[in-house]
Each structure stands twice: as C-alpha cells, then as structure tokens.
Enzyme design. Structure first.
Site, PDB file in Angstrom:
ATOM      1  N   LEU A  40       0.851  -1.197   0.000  1.00 44.63           N
ATOM      2  CA  LEU A  40       0.000   0.000   0.000  1.00 44.63           C
ATOM      3  C   LEU A  40       0.881   1.240   0.000  1.00 44.63           C
ATOM      4  CD1 LEU A  40      -2.587  -0.932   2.770  1.00 44.63           C
ATOM      5  CD2 LEU A  40      -3.150  -0.329   0.413  1.00 44.63           C
ATOM      6  N   LYS A  99      -6.114  -0.647   9.915  1.00 49.47           N
ATOM      7  CA  LYS A  99      -4.937  -1.316   9.361  1.00 49.47           C
ATOM      8  C   LYS A  99      -4.336  -2.200  10.463  1.00 49.47           C
ATOM      9  CE  LYS A  99      -0.819  -0.659   6.496  1.00 49.47           C
ATOM     10  NZ  LYS A  99       0.085  -1.532   7.262  1.00 49.47           N
TER      11      LYS A  99
HETATM   12  N1  LIG Z   1      -3.238  -4.597   7.327  1.00 45.99           N
HETATM   13  C1  LIG Z   1      -4.504  -4.438   6.915  1.00 45.99           C
HETATM   14  O1  LIG Z   1      -5.421  -4.345   7.743  1.00 45.99           O
HETATM   15  C2  LIG Z   1      -4.826  -4.391   5.448  1.00 45.99           C
HETATM   16  C3  LIG Z   1      -6.142  -4.127   4.991  1.00 45.99           C
HETATM   17  N2  LIG Z   1      -7.162  -3.889   5.868  1.00 45.99           N
HETATM   18  N3  LIG Z   1      -6.400  -4.096   3.671  1.00 45.99           N
HETATM   19  C4  LIG Z   1      -5.405  -4.344   2.775  1.00 45.99           C
HETATM   20  O2  LIG Z   1      -5.719  -4.317   1.457  1.00 45.99           O
HETATM   21  C5  LIG Z   1      -4.761  -4.876   0.522  1.00 45.99           C
HETATM   22  C6  LIG Z   1      -5.515  -5.218  -0.737  1.00 45.99           C
HETATM   23  C7  LIG Z   1      -4.943  -4.410  -1.831  1.00 45.99           C
HETATM   24  C8  LIG Z   1      -3.624  -3.838  -1.345  1.00 45.99           C
HETATM   25  C9  LIG Z   1      -3.655  -3.900   0.176  1.00 45.99           C
HETATM   26  N4  LIG Z   1      -4.128  -4.613   3.143  1.00 45.99           N
HETATM   27  C10 LIG Z   1      -3.828  -4.624   4.465  1.00 45.99           C
HETATM   28  O3  LIG Z   1      -2.544  -4.889   4.818  1.00 45.99           O
HETATM   29  C11 LIG Z   1      -1.628  -5.031   3.709  1.00 45.99           C
HETATM   30  C12 LIG Z   1      -0.833  -6.297   3.757  1.00 45.99           C
HETATM   31  C13 LIG Z   1       0.455  -6.009   3.016  1.00 45.99           C
HETATM   32  C14 LIG Z   1       0.565  -4.514   2.908  1.00 45.99           C
HETATM   33  C15 LIG Z   1      -0.578  -3.953   3.728  1.00 45.99           C
HETATM   34  O4  LIG Z   1      -0.120  -3.835   5.068  1.00 45.99           O
END
Ligand SMILES: NC(=O)c1c(N)nc(OC2CCCC2)nc1O[C@@H]1CCC[C@@H]1O
Length: 329
Positions: A87, A118
């Site tokens: 992200l 997050k």
């Molecule tokens: N850590 C989280 O709660 C979280 C979340 N609620 N939603 C996403 O959506 C993804 C899908 C598309 C790109 C990111 N990613 C999250 O964590 C990611 C894991 C790897 C990088 C981010 O920390």
C-alpha cells in the site's frame, strides 16, 4: 470394544464436526457464541473419543486436527497466483487530500471510500477448495511466500471448512491480540526467555515455528480483507465482499465505515487515533479504499500497489517515546 457400530460412529462424528465448526463460526466470526465453553469442550472430547476408537473416520476438517503431528524440516516456497500488493502511505491530512485529488482525475465515477483499520500483523493468503482449507502462505516478497499451512491450521479463527463449498483464495492479516502478547511476554520473562518487542513481531515469530504445537499455543487470530474471483461471490464493492466473506465463515473486522467525502475519511482517522489504545489488537493506521470494484479497475494499479487505496499511518508514538527517553538518559 467400541460401544457404537462404525456406521453409528460415522454419523455421530459428522454431526459433531458440523456442530463444533458451527460453534467456532458463531464464536470467532459472529462474536455471538450459542453454547458455553464447557458444552463445547464436552462435545469436542466426545469427538476425540470417537476418532480414537475409529481413526479411519478422521478427516482434515475435524477441529481435533488443527495441530499437525510432525515438526517440519523447513517451509516450502509458494508462488502466489496474483501478487500480494503493498500500500502507498499518507502521513498527514495534506497527503490524504492529494491521494483523493489524484484519483479523482482517473475516473468519472462518484468516489465512495471504505475505511478499514490497518491491522498490524502479518499478511497471509488462505486457499480453499470446495470449502476446505488446503493451503496457507506468508506474503513473502509479494510474489513468493512460504507455506505455513500447518501453523495457520492452529489459528481457531480460521475455519477448516467454509459454510459454502467455495474454491478461492482469501487474504488477510494474521495478528496476536494485545492480551495474548502481554501473557506471552510475561511467561517468557519468567522463564528468562527474550521477550517480543511488539505483537506484530510475536505473530511473525509464531508463524515461523516449524513445530505447529508452538504456534497453537500463541493464540493468534486473523481478519480477512480480500478475495480472488469475486464472480462466484457476486459482489460489486469491497464492503459487500467483506459481508460475503463473513457469511461464508471468514472473520472480518467490524470497525469499517463508508464515506462519500475525503473530509469524513479524515475525521474518521482522528476518531480512531483517539480510541486506538482501547482496541484489543494493534493497528498502525487506516486503510482507505475506493469501495466500488468498477472504479478500482478504472483507477488501476502501480507495479507494487493499487492506486485506489492508501494507508493513512498513525505516528508510531511508542518508538518516539523510547527515542526521547534515550536522548535524556
Ligand atoms: N493490514 C490491513 O489491515 C490491510 C487491509 N485492511 N487491507 C489491505 O488491502 C490490501 C488489498 C490491496 C492492497 C492492500 N491490506 C492490508 O494490509 C496489507 C498487507 C500487506 C501490505 C498492507 O499492510
């Protein structure tokens, strides 16, 4: 000699597995248990007894099979079917506004945002085949991760069988609740073992165990946030996806909110920053996503991350506190 015939045992085992898996769904996903822990344990012990006298009736989705018998020599590599993206970050209101202005130029569709906490854990991928949990993997470098199926099977919040016979992959954050983290460090400190710096490191260390009985002792949990092949799920937005994941048996975080303006998103980040300490798990920010999948596709991706999402990061106050203390000592 067993009291019941194999046929009677088979029927009772099937009934108990369905009941116990349902209870886990109520407890971990709906957060509304319908029976007491004592009643659960009684039925679990009956299943164990039946499986001991009829081992040929044991199946991988039995709740008694969460801890693998063997200690692994190592972890095999897993190539992700699609990259597990990272992200982009925003560290203040201005950068959040710039994110909004940037993507407003990339679509004529009205922008509705979904805000998710997050979770500060470890990104993992879970694969299900006809509803059965068949593989779990770490994110790794985004393209290649490690097969940690045996350790993820010990996470009680991960269903070994979904409520529907779906074949798909889901992704989420495996984490250690704050209470489990405090208990683990207290135990380790008493044994003169090195303690973990934070729940994220503790979760990562637990999932790296080659002996799944150690992972099982760490009380890990999980929140799922994405899935492949939405077609069979028939959902058009991230919010609908999360509701659908919960419906099929997967645990999603309830603190999510929908907003139609970036100003409301900013206010939400301030609201959560104020109550972050009360949450039973660590978060390091808010993930803001365009809610509609059609708009996500139109806005698109960079090589590493979606353009339609951003992580608003809270300042890491603990780290600053420690640094400040050192400066003064
Ligand atoms: N850590 C989280 O709660 C979280 C979340 N609620 N939603 C996403 O959506 C993804 C899908 C598309 C790109 C990111 N990613 C999250 O964590 C990611 C894991 C790897 C990088 C981010 O920390």
């Amino acid at each position: 000699m067993a009291k019941e015939s194999p046929a009677e045992a088979q029927e009772r085992i099937e009934t108990l597995k369905t009941l116990l898996n349902r209870y886990s769904y109520e407890y971990y996903v709906l957060d509304k248990p319908s029976i007491s822990d004592k009643e659960y344990d009684q039925q679990y012990q009956e299943l164990e007894r039946l499986e001991k006298t009829h081992p040929e009736l044991i199946t991988t989705d039995s709740p008694t099979q969460r801890i693998g018998g063997t200690i692994l020599p190592g972890f095999t590599k897993v190539q992700h079917d699609s990259p597990m993206l990272s992200l982009g970050n925003a560290f203040n209101q201005e950068e959040l506004l710039q994110f909004h202005q940037r993507i407003s130029k990339l679509t004529d569709q009205p922008l509705q945002y979904i805000c998710e906490l997050k979770i500060d854990g470890l990104a993992v991928s879970l694969k299900y085949e006809n509803g059965l949990f068949i593989q779990g993997a770490t994110r790794g470098d985004g393209n290649t991760g490690e097969d940690i199926t045996q350790n993820l099977r010990t996470v009680k919040a991960i269903p070994l069988r979904l409520n529907e016979p779906l074949t798909f992959e889901v992704r989420g954050e495996c984490y250690m609740p704050k209470a489990s983290f405090v208990q683990l460090n207290t135990d380790r400190d008493e044994k003169g073992l090195e303690i973990f710096a934070n729940p994220r490191n503790a979760a990562a260390g637990s999932l790296r165990q080659l002996d799944s009985s150690v992972a099982a002792s760490r009380n890990l949990s999980i929140y799922l946030y994405s899935a492949t092949n939405f077609e069979q799920l028939v959902v058009e937005t991230q919010d609908a996806l999360l509701n659908r994941l919960a419906q099929v048996g997967l645990r999603t975080n309830p603190e999510r909110r929908l907003f139609d303006s970036i100003e409301e998103v900013w206010a939400f980040t301030e609201e959560i920053a104020a109550k972050r300490k009360e949450l039973p798990y660590d978060i390091d920010g808010i993930v803001i996503k365009v809610n509609a999948f059609a708009a996500q596709e139109e806005i698109g991706y960079t090589v590493k991350a979606p353009r339609w999402a951003i992580a608003y990061k809270f300042k890491a106050e603990e780290a600053e506190t420690i640094v400040r203390d050192i400066e003064w000592t």
